[in-house]
Design an enzyme around this catalytic site. Structure first.
Site, PDB file in Angstrom:
ATOM      1  N   GLY A  91       0.796  -1.216   0.000  1.00  0.00           N
ATOM      2  CA  GLY A  91       0.000   0.000   0.000  1.00  0.00           C
ATOM      3  C   GLY A  91       0.828   1.266   0.000  1.00  0.00           C
ATOM      4  O   GLY A  91       2.015   1.249  -0.318  1.00  0.00           O
ATOM      5  N   LEU A 126       0.505   3.628  -2.160  1.00  0.00           N
ATOM      6  CA  LEU A 126       0.932   3.459  -3.544  1.00  0.00           C
ATOM      7  C   LEU A 126       1.504   4.735  -4.153  1.00  0.00           C
ATOM      8  O   LEU A 126       1.062   5.842  -3.856  1.00  0.00           O
ATOM      9  CB  LEU A 126      -0.260   2.977  -4.381  1.00  0.00           C
ATOM     10  CG  LEU A 126      -0.916   1.673  -3.910  1.00  0.00           C
ATOM     11  CD1 LEU A 126      -2.064   1.297  -4.827  1.00  0.00           C
ATOM     12  CD2 LEU A 126       0.100   0.536  -3.835  1.00  0.00           C
ATOM     13  N   HIS A 129       4.382   1.653  -8.163  1.00  0.00           N
ATOM     14  CA  HIS A 129       3.343   0.623  -8.065  1.00  0.00           C
ATOM     15  C   HIS A 129       2.402   0.682  -9.263  1.00  0.00           C
ATOM     16  O   HIS A 129       2.037  -0.352  -9.844  1.00  0.00           O
ATOM     17  CB  HIS A 129       2.507   0.811  -6.789  1.00  0.00           C
ATOM     18  CG  HIS A 129       3.258   0.621  -5.516  1.00  0.00           C
ATOM     19  ND1 HIS A 129       3.473   1.644  -4.628  1.00  0.00           N
ATOM     20  CD2 HIS A 129       3.841  -0.477  -4.965  1.00  0.00           C
ATOM     21  CE1 HIS A 129       4.149   1.190  -3.580  1.00  0.00           C
ATOM     22  NE2 HIS A 129       4.385  -0.090  -3.768  1.00  0.00           N
ATOM     23  N   GLN A 143       7.488  -9.557   7.963  1.00  0.00           N
ATOM     24  CA  GLN A 143       8.736  -9.159   7.311  1.00  0.00           C
ATOM     25  C   GLN A 143       9.376  -7.938   7.954  1.00  0.00           C
ATOM     26  O   GLN A 143      10.380  -7.427   7.467  1.00  0.00           O
ATOM     27  CB  GLN A 143       8.511  -8.923   5.815  1.00  0.00           C
ATOM     28  CG  GLN A 143       7.686  -7.696   5.460  1.00  0.00           C
ATOM     29  CD  GLN A 143       7.382  -7.652   3.974  1.00  0.00           C
ATOM     30  OE1 GLN A 143       6.600  -8.465   3.457  1.00  0.00           O
ATOM     31  NE2 GLN A 143       7.990  -6.716   3.264  1.00  0.00           N
ATOM     32  N   ASP A 163      13.530  -3.146  -5.085  1.00  0.00           N
ATOM     33  CA  ASP A 163      13.819  -4.174  -4.087  1.00  0.00           C
ATOM     34  C   ASP A 163      14.561  -5.317  -4.773  1.00  0.00           C
ATOM     35  O   ASP A 163      14.027  -6.416  -4.952  1.00  0.00           O
ATOM     36  CB  ASP A 163      12.520  -4.654  -3.440  1.00  0.00           C
ATOM     37  CG  ASP A 163      11.816  -3.543  -2.686  1.00  0.00           C
ATOM     38  OD1 ASP A 163      12.356  -3.081  -1.676  1.00  0.00           O
ATOM     39  OD2 ASP A 163      10.743  -3.099  -3.134  1.00  0.00           O
ATOM     40  N   GLN A 168      14.993  -8.631  -2.945  1.00  0.00           N
ATOM     41  CA  GLN A 168      13.688  -9.282  -2.798  1.00  0.00           C
ATOM     42  C   GLN A 168      13.294  -9.986  -4.087  1.00  0.00           C
ATOM     43  O   GLN A 168      12.767 -11.114  -4.057  1.00  0.00           O
ATOM     44  CB  GLN A 168      12.629  -8.243  -2.435  1.00  0.00           C
ATOM     45  CG  GLN A 168      11.208  -8.804  -2.403  1.00  0.00           C
ATOM     46  CD  GLN A 168      10.193  -7.760  -1.978  1.00  0.00           C
ATOM     47  OE1 GLN A 168      10.043  -7.494  -0.804  1.00  0.00           O
ATOM     48  NE2 GLN A 168       9.513  -7.162  -2.944  1.00  0.00           N
ATOM     49  N   ARG A 212       7.992   4.741   1.922  1.00  0.00           N
ATOM     50  CA  ARG A 212       8.616   5.348   3.098  1.00  0.00           C
ATOM     51  C   ARG A 212       9.001   6.808   2.871  1.00  0.00           C
ATOM     52  O   ARG A 212       9.246   7.541   3.829  1.00  0.00           O
ATOM     53  CB  ARG A 212       9.848   4.549   3.516  1.00  0.00           C
ATOM     54  CG  ARG A 212       9.519   3.203   4.176  1.00  0.00           C
ATOM     55  CD  ARG A 212      10.785   2.497   4.636  1.00  0.00           C
ATOM     56  NE  ARG A 212      10.493   1.324   5.449  1.00  0.00           N
ATOM     57  CZ  ARG A 212      10.266   0.117   4.964  1.00  0.00           C
ATOM     58  NH1 ARG A 212      10.295  -0.068   3.647  1.00  0.00           N
ATOM     59  NH2 ARG A 212      10.004  -0.909   5.751  1.00  0.00           N
TER      60      ARG A 212
END
Length: 280
Positions: A31, A33, A37, A61, A150, A153, A187
């Site tokens: 979220g 966004l 995204h 996580q 990421d 990831q 963030r």
């Protein structure tokens, strides 16, 4: 756009869509966004008949309780953005819905997770792999969309798909950046104006390091220069800067012809942890 809050609702939707021969795309998110995204959602909409977007702040996580508590949550604003971008189904579950009981299964991705994010955030990738596995089982997508910001990831999810034989295509899109180079991140909303003003230093350091790599500067020197440049800004606290093999993510001592390297960085800026990367 349909909105589902339970796994049963999502499963019924997926079953109906697959029975009708529809191609399903999945965009997993936490979220808050941003344009990065939405790029993934639009890409999925172009290639798929149905686009499922999950918005779920996954507690397993996070290894920092404050980071979990402060992570931005704005489901109404997210929903308003998703429909126009091409999302056909929004999955907005509660923690209890995703984790009806505590998970005891533990993933181990070996050397892939023992560096960078895995080394600095113990348990992080176990949580990522757990929730991504759940979403893949629930949504049964033909394609799943992730962003390159990421980087580690993505490598972990690629290994997960291979090891567990998930029948899907993993689609990765380049990092979307602000005009000043800062990688878009949920963030970023937590940055103060003063911190936001110096945040592009991360990108500038990556560009400088990439130029050094292309010139053949030894990796250790590239790393030291980058960390020193970040440390010169008082608001920054560097966590790591790695020059790594783009496939294995292991630190490199030198450069091999035909082997790409990835520059990965993590730093705290006025209490907000930011990450970025650049492939050279």
């Amino acid at each position: 756009m349909l909105i589902f809050t339970t796994a049963a609702e999502l499963r019924a939707y997926v079953e109906q869509a697959r029975t009708a021969g529809r191609r399903l795309g999945l965009v997993p998110t936490m979220g808050a966004l941003h344009a990065g995204h939405l790029q993934l959602v639009r890409a999925a909409a172009q290639a798929c008949d149905e686009v499922i977007v999950s918005v779920f702040v996954n507690p397993t996580q996070f290894n920092n309780p404050d980071d979990l508590r402060l992570y931005p949550r704005q489901p109404e604003q997210d929903a308003a953005l998703l429909g126009p971008a091409g999302c056909t189904a929004l999955f907005l579950p509660s923690v209890a819905e995703v984790y009806p009981q505590p998970t005891v299964l533990r993933f181990d991705f070996g050397a892939l997770e023992r560096v960078m994010e895995g080394a600095h955030r113990p348990g992080h990738f176990n949580g990522v792999a757990t929730v991504v596995s759940k979403l893949f089982h629930l949504a049964r997508p033909h394609a799943a969309y992730f962003g390159q910001k990421d980087f580690q990831q993505v490598a972990i999810v690629r290994q997960l798909v291979a090891d567990l034989s998930f029948d899907l295509e993993l689609v990765v899109y380049p990092t979307v950046r602000e005009a000043d180079g800062l990688a878009m991140s949920s963030r970023n909303a937590r940055l103060t104006p003063a911190a936001r003003a110096v945040a592009p230093l991360i990108y500038q350091v990556l560009e400088q390091a990439a130029a050094q790599v292309r010139q053949g500067t030894p990796p250790a020197e590239v790393q030291a220069t980058a960390l020193a440049a970040l440390a010169q800004e008082p608001q920054f606290t560097p966590e790591y800067f790695e020059v790594a093999d783009a496939q294995t993510l292991q630190p490199v001592a030198g450069y091999a012809p035909g082997r790409a390297v990835v520059l990965c960085v993590a730093a705290h800026l006025a209490g907000v942890r930011l990450i970025d990367n650049m492939v050279v």
